[in-house]
Enzyme design. Structure first.
Site, PDB file in Angstrom:
ATOM      1  N   THR A 104      61.237  40.950  80.092  1.00  0.00           N
ATOM      2  CA  THR A 104      62.353  41.079  79.152  1.00  0.00           C
ATOM      3  C   THR A 104      61.943  41.835  77.892  1.00  0.00           C
ATOM      4  O   THR A 104      60.777  41.803  77.480  1.00  0.00           O
ATOM      5  CB  THR A 104      62.848  39.667  78.754  1.00  0.00           C
ATOM      6  OG1 THR A 104      63.735  39.772  77.644  1.00  0.00           O
ATOM      7  CG2 THR A 104      61.698  38.759  78.335  1.00  0.00           C
ATOM      8  N   LYS A 129      57.279  34.460  78.454  1.00  0.00           N
ATOM      9  CA  LYS A 129      57.402  35.714  79.235  1.00  0.00           C
ATOM     10  C   LYS A 129      56.270  36.674  78.853  1.00  0.00           C
ATOM     11  O   LYS A 129      55.710  37.358  79.719  1.00  0.00           O
ATOM     12  CB  LYS A 129      58.764  36.378  78.998  1.00  0.00           C
ATOM     13  CG  LYS A 129      59.959  35.642  79.571  1.00  0.00           C
ATOM     14  CD  LYS A 129      59.977  35.533  81.085  1.00  0.00           C
ATOM     15  CE  LYS A 129      60.256  36.832  81.789  1.00  0.00           C
ATOM     16  NZ  LYS A 129      60.443  36.639  83.267  1.00  0.00           N
TER      17      LYS A 129
HETATM   18  P1  NAD Z   1      68.625  32.569  85.707  1.00  0.00           P
HETATM   19  O1  NAD Z   1      68.273  31.447  84.788  1.00  0.00           O
HETATM   20  O2  NAD Z   1      70.059  32.864  85.979  1.00  0.00           O
HETATM   21  O3  NAD Z   1      67.951  32.311  87.139  1.00  0.00           O
HETATM   22  C1  NAD Z   1      66.627  31.876  87.275  1.00  0.00           C
HETATM   23  C2  NAD Z   1      66.406  31.482  88.731  1.00  0.00           C
HETATM   24  O4  NAD Z   1      65.030  31.089  88.884  1.00  0.00           O
HETATM   25  C3  NAD Z   1      67.267  30.285  89.185  1.00  0.00           C
HETATM   26  O5  NAD Z   1      67.813  30.531  90.467  1.00  0.00           O
HETATM   27  C4  NAD Z   1      66.271  29.135  89.238  1.00  0.00           C
HETATM   28  O6  NAD Z   1      66.613  28.126  90.181  1.00  0.00           O
HETATM   29  C5  NAD Z   1      64.987  29.864  89.603  1.00  0.00           C
HETATM   30  N1  NAD Z   1      63.783  29.126  89.182  1.00  0.00           N
HETATM   31  C6  NAD Z   1      63.522  28.607  87.965  1.00  0.00           C
HETATM   32  N2  NAD Z   1      62.329  27.979  87.961  1.00  0.00           N
HETATM   33  C7  NAD Z   1      61.804  28.153  89.190  1.00  0.00           C
HETATM   34  C8  NAD Z   1      60.592  27.761  89.808  1.00  0.00           C
HETATM   35  N3  NAD Z   1      59.664  27.045  89.146  1.00  0.00           N
HETATM   36  N4  NAD Z   1      60.352  28.114  91.104  1.00  0.00           N
HETATM   37  C9  NAD Z   1      61.295  28.817  91.797  1.00  0.00           C
HETATM   38  N5  NAD Z   1      62.475  29.201  91.271  1.00  0.00           N
HETATM   39  C10 NAD Z   1      62.726  28.872  89.983  1.00  0.00           C
HETATM   40  O7  NAD Z   1      67.869  33.825  85.146  1.00  0.00           O
HETATM   41  P2  NAD Z   1      68.310  35.360  85.102  1.00  0.00           P
HETATM   42  O8  NAD Z   1      69.122  35.587  83.892  1.00  0.00           O
HETATM   43  O9  NAD Z   1      68.837  35.729  86.434  1.00  0.00           O
HETATM   44  O10 NAD Z   1      66.885  36.061  84.864  1.00  0.00           O
HETATM   45  C11 NAD Z   1      66.063  36.427  85.969  1.00  0.00           C
HETATM   46  C12 NAD Z   1      64.797  37.069  85.430  1.00  0.00           C
HETATM   47  O11 NAD Z   1      65.124  38.220  84.659  1.00  0.00           O
HETATM   48  C13 NAD Z   1      63.983  36.168  84.492  1.00  0.00           C
HETATM   49  O12 NAD Z   1      62.624  36.378  84.752  1.00  0.00           O
HETATM   50  C14 NAD Z   1      64.347  36.646  83.095  1.00  0.00           C
HETATM   51  O13 NAD Z   1      63.296  36.421  82.201  1.00  0.00           O
HETATM   52  C15 NAD Z   1      64.551  38.128  83.358  1.00  0.00           C
HETATM   53  N6  NAD Z   1      65.493  38.819  82.435  1.00  0.00           N
HETATM   54  C16 NAD Z   1      66.749  38.319  82.208  1.00  0.00           C
HETATM   55  C17 NAD Z   1      67.622  39.036  81.397  1.00  0.00           C
HETATM   56  C18 NAD Z   1      69.037  38.553  81.137  1.00  0.00           C
HETATM   57  O14 NAD Z   1      69.736  39.146  80.329  1.00  0.00           O
HETATM   58  N7  NAD Z   1      69.507  37.518  81.803  1.00  0.00           N
HETATM   59  C19 NAD Z   1      67.211  40.248  80.815  1.00  0.00           C
HETATM   60  C20 NAD Z   1      65.911  40.715  81.056  1.00  0.00           C
HETATM   61  C21 NAD Z   1      65.062  39.993  81.886  1.00  0.00           C
HETATM   62  O1  DAU Z   2      67.176  40.515  75.917  1.00  0.00           O
HETATM   63  C1  DAU Z   2      67.009  39.972  77.184  1.00  0.00           C
HETATM   64  C2  DAU Z   2      67.295  38.481  77.130  1.00  0.00           C
HETATM   65  O2  DAU Z   2      68.689  38.333  76.943  1.00  0.00           O
HETATM   66  C3  DAU Z   2      66.825  37.739  78.379  1.00  0.00           C
HETATM   67  O3  DAU Z   2      65.423  37.820  78.471  1.00  0.00           O
HETATM   68  C4  DAU Z   2      67.250  36.268  78.328  1.00  0.00           C
HETATM   69  O4  DAU Z   2      66.907  35.638  79.545  1.00  0.00           O
HETATM   70  C5  DAU Z   2      68.749  36.215  78.131  1.00  0.00           C
HETATM   71  O5  DAU Z   2      69.159  34.850  78.011  1.00  0.00           O
HETATM   72  C6  DAU Z   2      69.175  37.003  76.896  1.00  0.00           C
HETATM   73  O6  DAU Z   2      68.700  36.352  75.679  1.00  0.00           O
HETATM   74  P1  DAU Z   2      69.653  36.213  74.375  1.00  0.00           P
HETATM   75  O7  DAU Z   2      69.174  35.068  73.585  1.00  0.00           O
HETATM   76  O8  DAU Z   2      69.813  37.520  73.700  1.00  0.00           O
HETATM   77  O9  DAU Z   2      71.047  35.888  75.126  1.00  0.00           O
HETATM   78  P2  DAU Z   2      72.192  34.797  74.832  1.00  0.00           P
HETATM   79  O10 DAU Z   2      73.314  35.102  75.793  1.00  0.00           O
HETATM   80  O11 DAU Z   2      71.679  33.407  74.793  1.00  0.00           O
HETATM   81  O12 DAU Z   2      72.674  35.196  73.372  1.00  0.00           O
HETATM   82  C7  DAU Z   2      73.115  36.497  73.073  1.00  0.00           C
HETATM   83  C8  DAU Z   2      73.361  36.553  71.580  1.00  0.00           C
HETATM   84  O13 DAU Z   2      74.511  35.732  71.268  1.00  0.00           O
HETATM   85  C9  DAU Z   2      72.243  35.993  70.747  1.00  0.00           C
HETATM   86  O14 DAU Z   2      72.140  36.748  69.530  1.00  0.00           O
HETATM   87  C10 DAU Z   2      72.669  34.555  70.426  1.00  0.00           C
HETATM   88  C11 DAU Z   2      74.181  34.681  70.346  1.00  0.00           C
HETATM   89  N1  DAU Z   2      74.939  33.501  70.772  1.00  0.00           N
HETATM   90  C12 DAU Z   2      74.646  32.940  71.982  1.00  0.00           C
HETATM   91  C13 DAU Z   2      75.340  31.843  72.431  1.00  0.00           C
HETATM   92  C14 DAU Z   2      75.002  31.196  73.761  1.00  0.00           C
HETATM   93  C15 DAU Z   2      75.986  33.010  69.994  1.00  0.00           C
HETATM   94  O15 DAU Z   2      76.260  33.541  68.890  1.00  0.00           O
HETATM   95  N2  DAU Z   2      76.678  31.937  70.450  1.00  0.00           N
HETATM   96  C16 DAU Z   2      76.390  31.314  71.626  1.00  0.00           C
HETATM   97  O16 DAU Z   2      77.068  30.304  71.979  1.00  0.00           O
END
Ligand code: NAD
Ligand code: DAU
Length: 338
Positions: A125, A154
């Site tokens: 990330t 991470k």
């Molecule tokens: P998510 O929380 O939606 O999904 C995580 C998945 O991992 C779930 O299915 C969960 O059951 C599984 N998991 C958790 N712990 C585990 C374990 N110990 N063993 C096996 N499975 C396990 O997450 P996401 O938003 O889909 O993110 C996926 C990856 O991408 C993560 O590594 C996150 O850091 C990275 N990432 C996310 C974002 C974002 O915006 N969501 C952005 C950049 C990178």
């Molecule tokens: O940048 C990549 C990351 O983006 C990933 O690595 C993470 O897994 C993913 O969860 C996300 O992190 P953020 O903290 O940026 O995402 P989140 O959706 O939690 O929040 C987005 C922004 O909105 C952040 O500035 C916090 C704010 N926020 C979030 C929530 C849940 C609010 O203002 N209100 C809320 O209720």
């Protein structure tokens, strides 16, 4: 030949598996997922009956299970997405973040190296870079400066991946992406939380002054970037992915209210997230030039599609909110409880 995807029942994992199935129709895909609160096999219901798709319910910290999975399925490439992913949860309790993100990555790396995996794509990330001021972008050279326990875990995993390449010549590659949006995102994250609160007529919590900036990318573009990294990336390298789409949180919330025809009076400013990163913005020119990847989904179209998806799939949200899917899968598979 088979692929292992970890965390395939989560948001990005399920979207990635669907893309991988399209791009590699004749390769076996094994999905190893612990089904934590964020893992939902219903996200991949469309793959039921696909003989080349196999689900393994298990934890990436379980050494013998990981080793057995790699061997039993003759895995050649690993896409590592399993993680604890929500910043707010990591502030409340960082324990599962260290277990899964750090120890789990170490177990997976060591087992993959012992097994002779030929390609290991570690999905990380942009949060490992910390926070930006009003100017500038994160590049692959930006020093790591994680601010939340999630980001620190991470960054720890990234350093283990880096060391496995440097010390052992293990063919691992790191991707670092900005904020994803799209279908199947767990409704604790900003965009699905806002959409589902609007649908339910609930207030929308905006942290602090709402002027924090995130760089939004559609999950399909991120999934395509992970695949491009597998196809064209160089082991030992890092590739950034971002949407070139910066939005202040408050503006994004107002856009969603407008799209859904609801008033701004639903907005509630609430206490800020401790240690809240102010701004993320990604320079993804390396991925564009070296992987031939580029953003394809226009943000306003992608956001409108996302709103439509959540509105058409209210049952998906309802089951999560009521805990129904967790109770069902707990009875089917057991649950490690988060
Ligand atoms: P998510 O929380 O939606 O999904 C995580 C998945 O991992 C779930 O299915 C969960 O059951 C599984 N998991 C958790 N712990 C585990 C374990 N110990 N063993 C096996 N499975 C396990 O997450 P996401 O938003 O889909 O993110 C996926 C990856 O991408 C993560 O590594 C996150 O850091 C990275 N990432 C996310 C974002 C974002 O915006 N969501 C952005 C950049 C990178
Ligand atoms: O940048 C990549 C990351 O983006 C990933 O690595 C993470 O897994 C993913 O969860 C996300 O992190 P953020 O903290 O940026 O995402 P989140 O959706 O939690 O929040 C987005 C922004 O909105 C952040 O500035 C916090 C704010 N926020 C979030 C929530 C849940 C609010 O203002 N209100 C809320 O209720």
């Amino acid at each position: 030949m088979a692929f292992l995807v970890t965390g395939g029942c989560g948001f990005i994992g399920s979207n990635f598996i669907r893309l991988l199935r399209e791009r590699e129709p004749s390769t076996r895909i094994v999905n190893l997922d612990a089904l934590t609160y964020a893992g939902n096999p219903a996200n991949l219901a469309d793959l039921e009956g696909d003989v080349l798709y196999h689900f393994v319910h298990g934890d990436i910290t379980d050494r013998s299970l990981v080793a057995r999975t790699l061997t039993d399925h003759s895995i050649e490439a690993v896409f590592h997405l399993a993680a604890e992913s929500h910043v707010d949860r990591s502030i409340l309790d960082s324990t599962p973040f260290i277990a899964t993100n750090v120890t789990g990555t170490q177990v997976l790396l060591d087992a993959s190296r012992a097994h002779g995996v030929k390609r290991f794509v570690h999905v990380s990330t942009d949060e490992v870079y910390g926070s930006l001021g009003a100017e500038g972008f994160f590049t692959e050279q930006t020093p790591l400066a994680p601010n939340s326990p999630y980001a620190a875990s991470k960054a720890g995993s990234d350093l283990l991946v880096r060391a496995s390449h440097h010390t052992h010549g293990f063919p691992a590659i790191i991707t670092r992406c900005s904020n994803n949006y799209g279908p199947y995102q767990f409704p604790e994250k900003l965009i699905p939380l806002v959409i589902s609160n609007i649908e339910a007529g609930l207030a929308i919590p905006v942290y602090g002054d709402g002027l924090q900036v995130r760089d939004w990318i559609h999950v399909q573009d991120h999934a395509a970037g992970i695949y491009a990294t597998y196809k064209h990336g160089v082991p030992g390298e890092v590739y950034n992915f971002g949407g070139r789409c910066e939005r202040a949180n408050i503006d994004l919330v107002k856009t969603l209210l407008q799209l859904m025809g609801r008033p701004e009076s639903l907005i509630r400013y609430v206490a800020d997230r401790p240690g809240h990163d102010r701004r993320y913005a990604i320079d993804c020119s390396k991925a564009e030039q070296e992987l031939g990847w580029q953003v394809r989904v226009d943000f306003s179209e992608g956001l409108a599609d996302t709103v439509r998806w959540y509105r058409a799939n209210t049952g998906w949200i309802e089951k999560i909110r009521s805990g129904e899917y967790r109770r069902y899968y707990q009875s089917q598979y057991g649950h490690r409880g988060v």
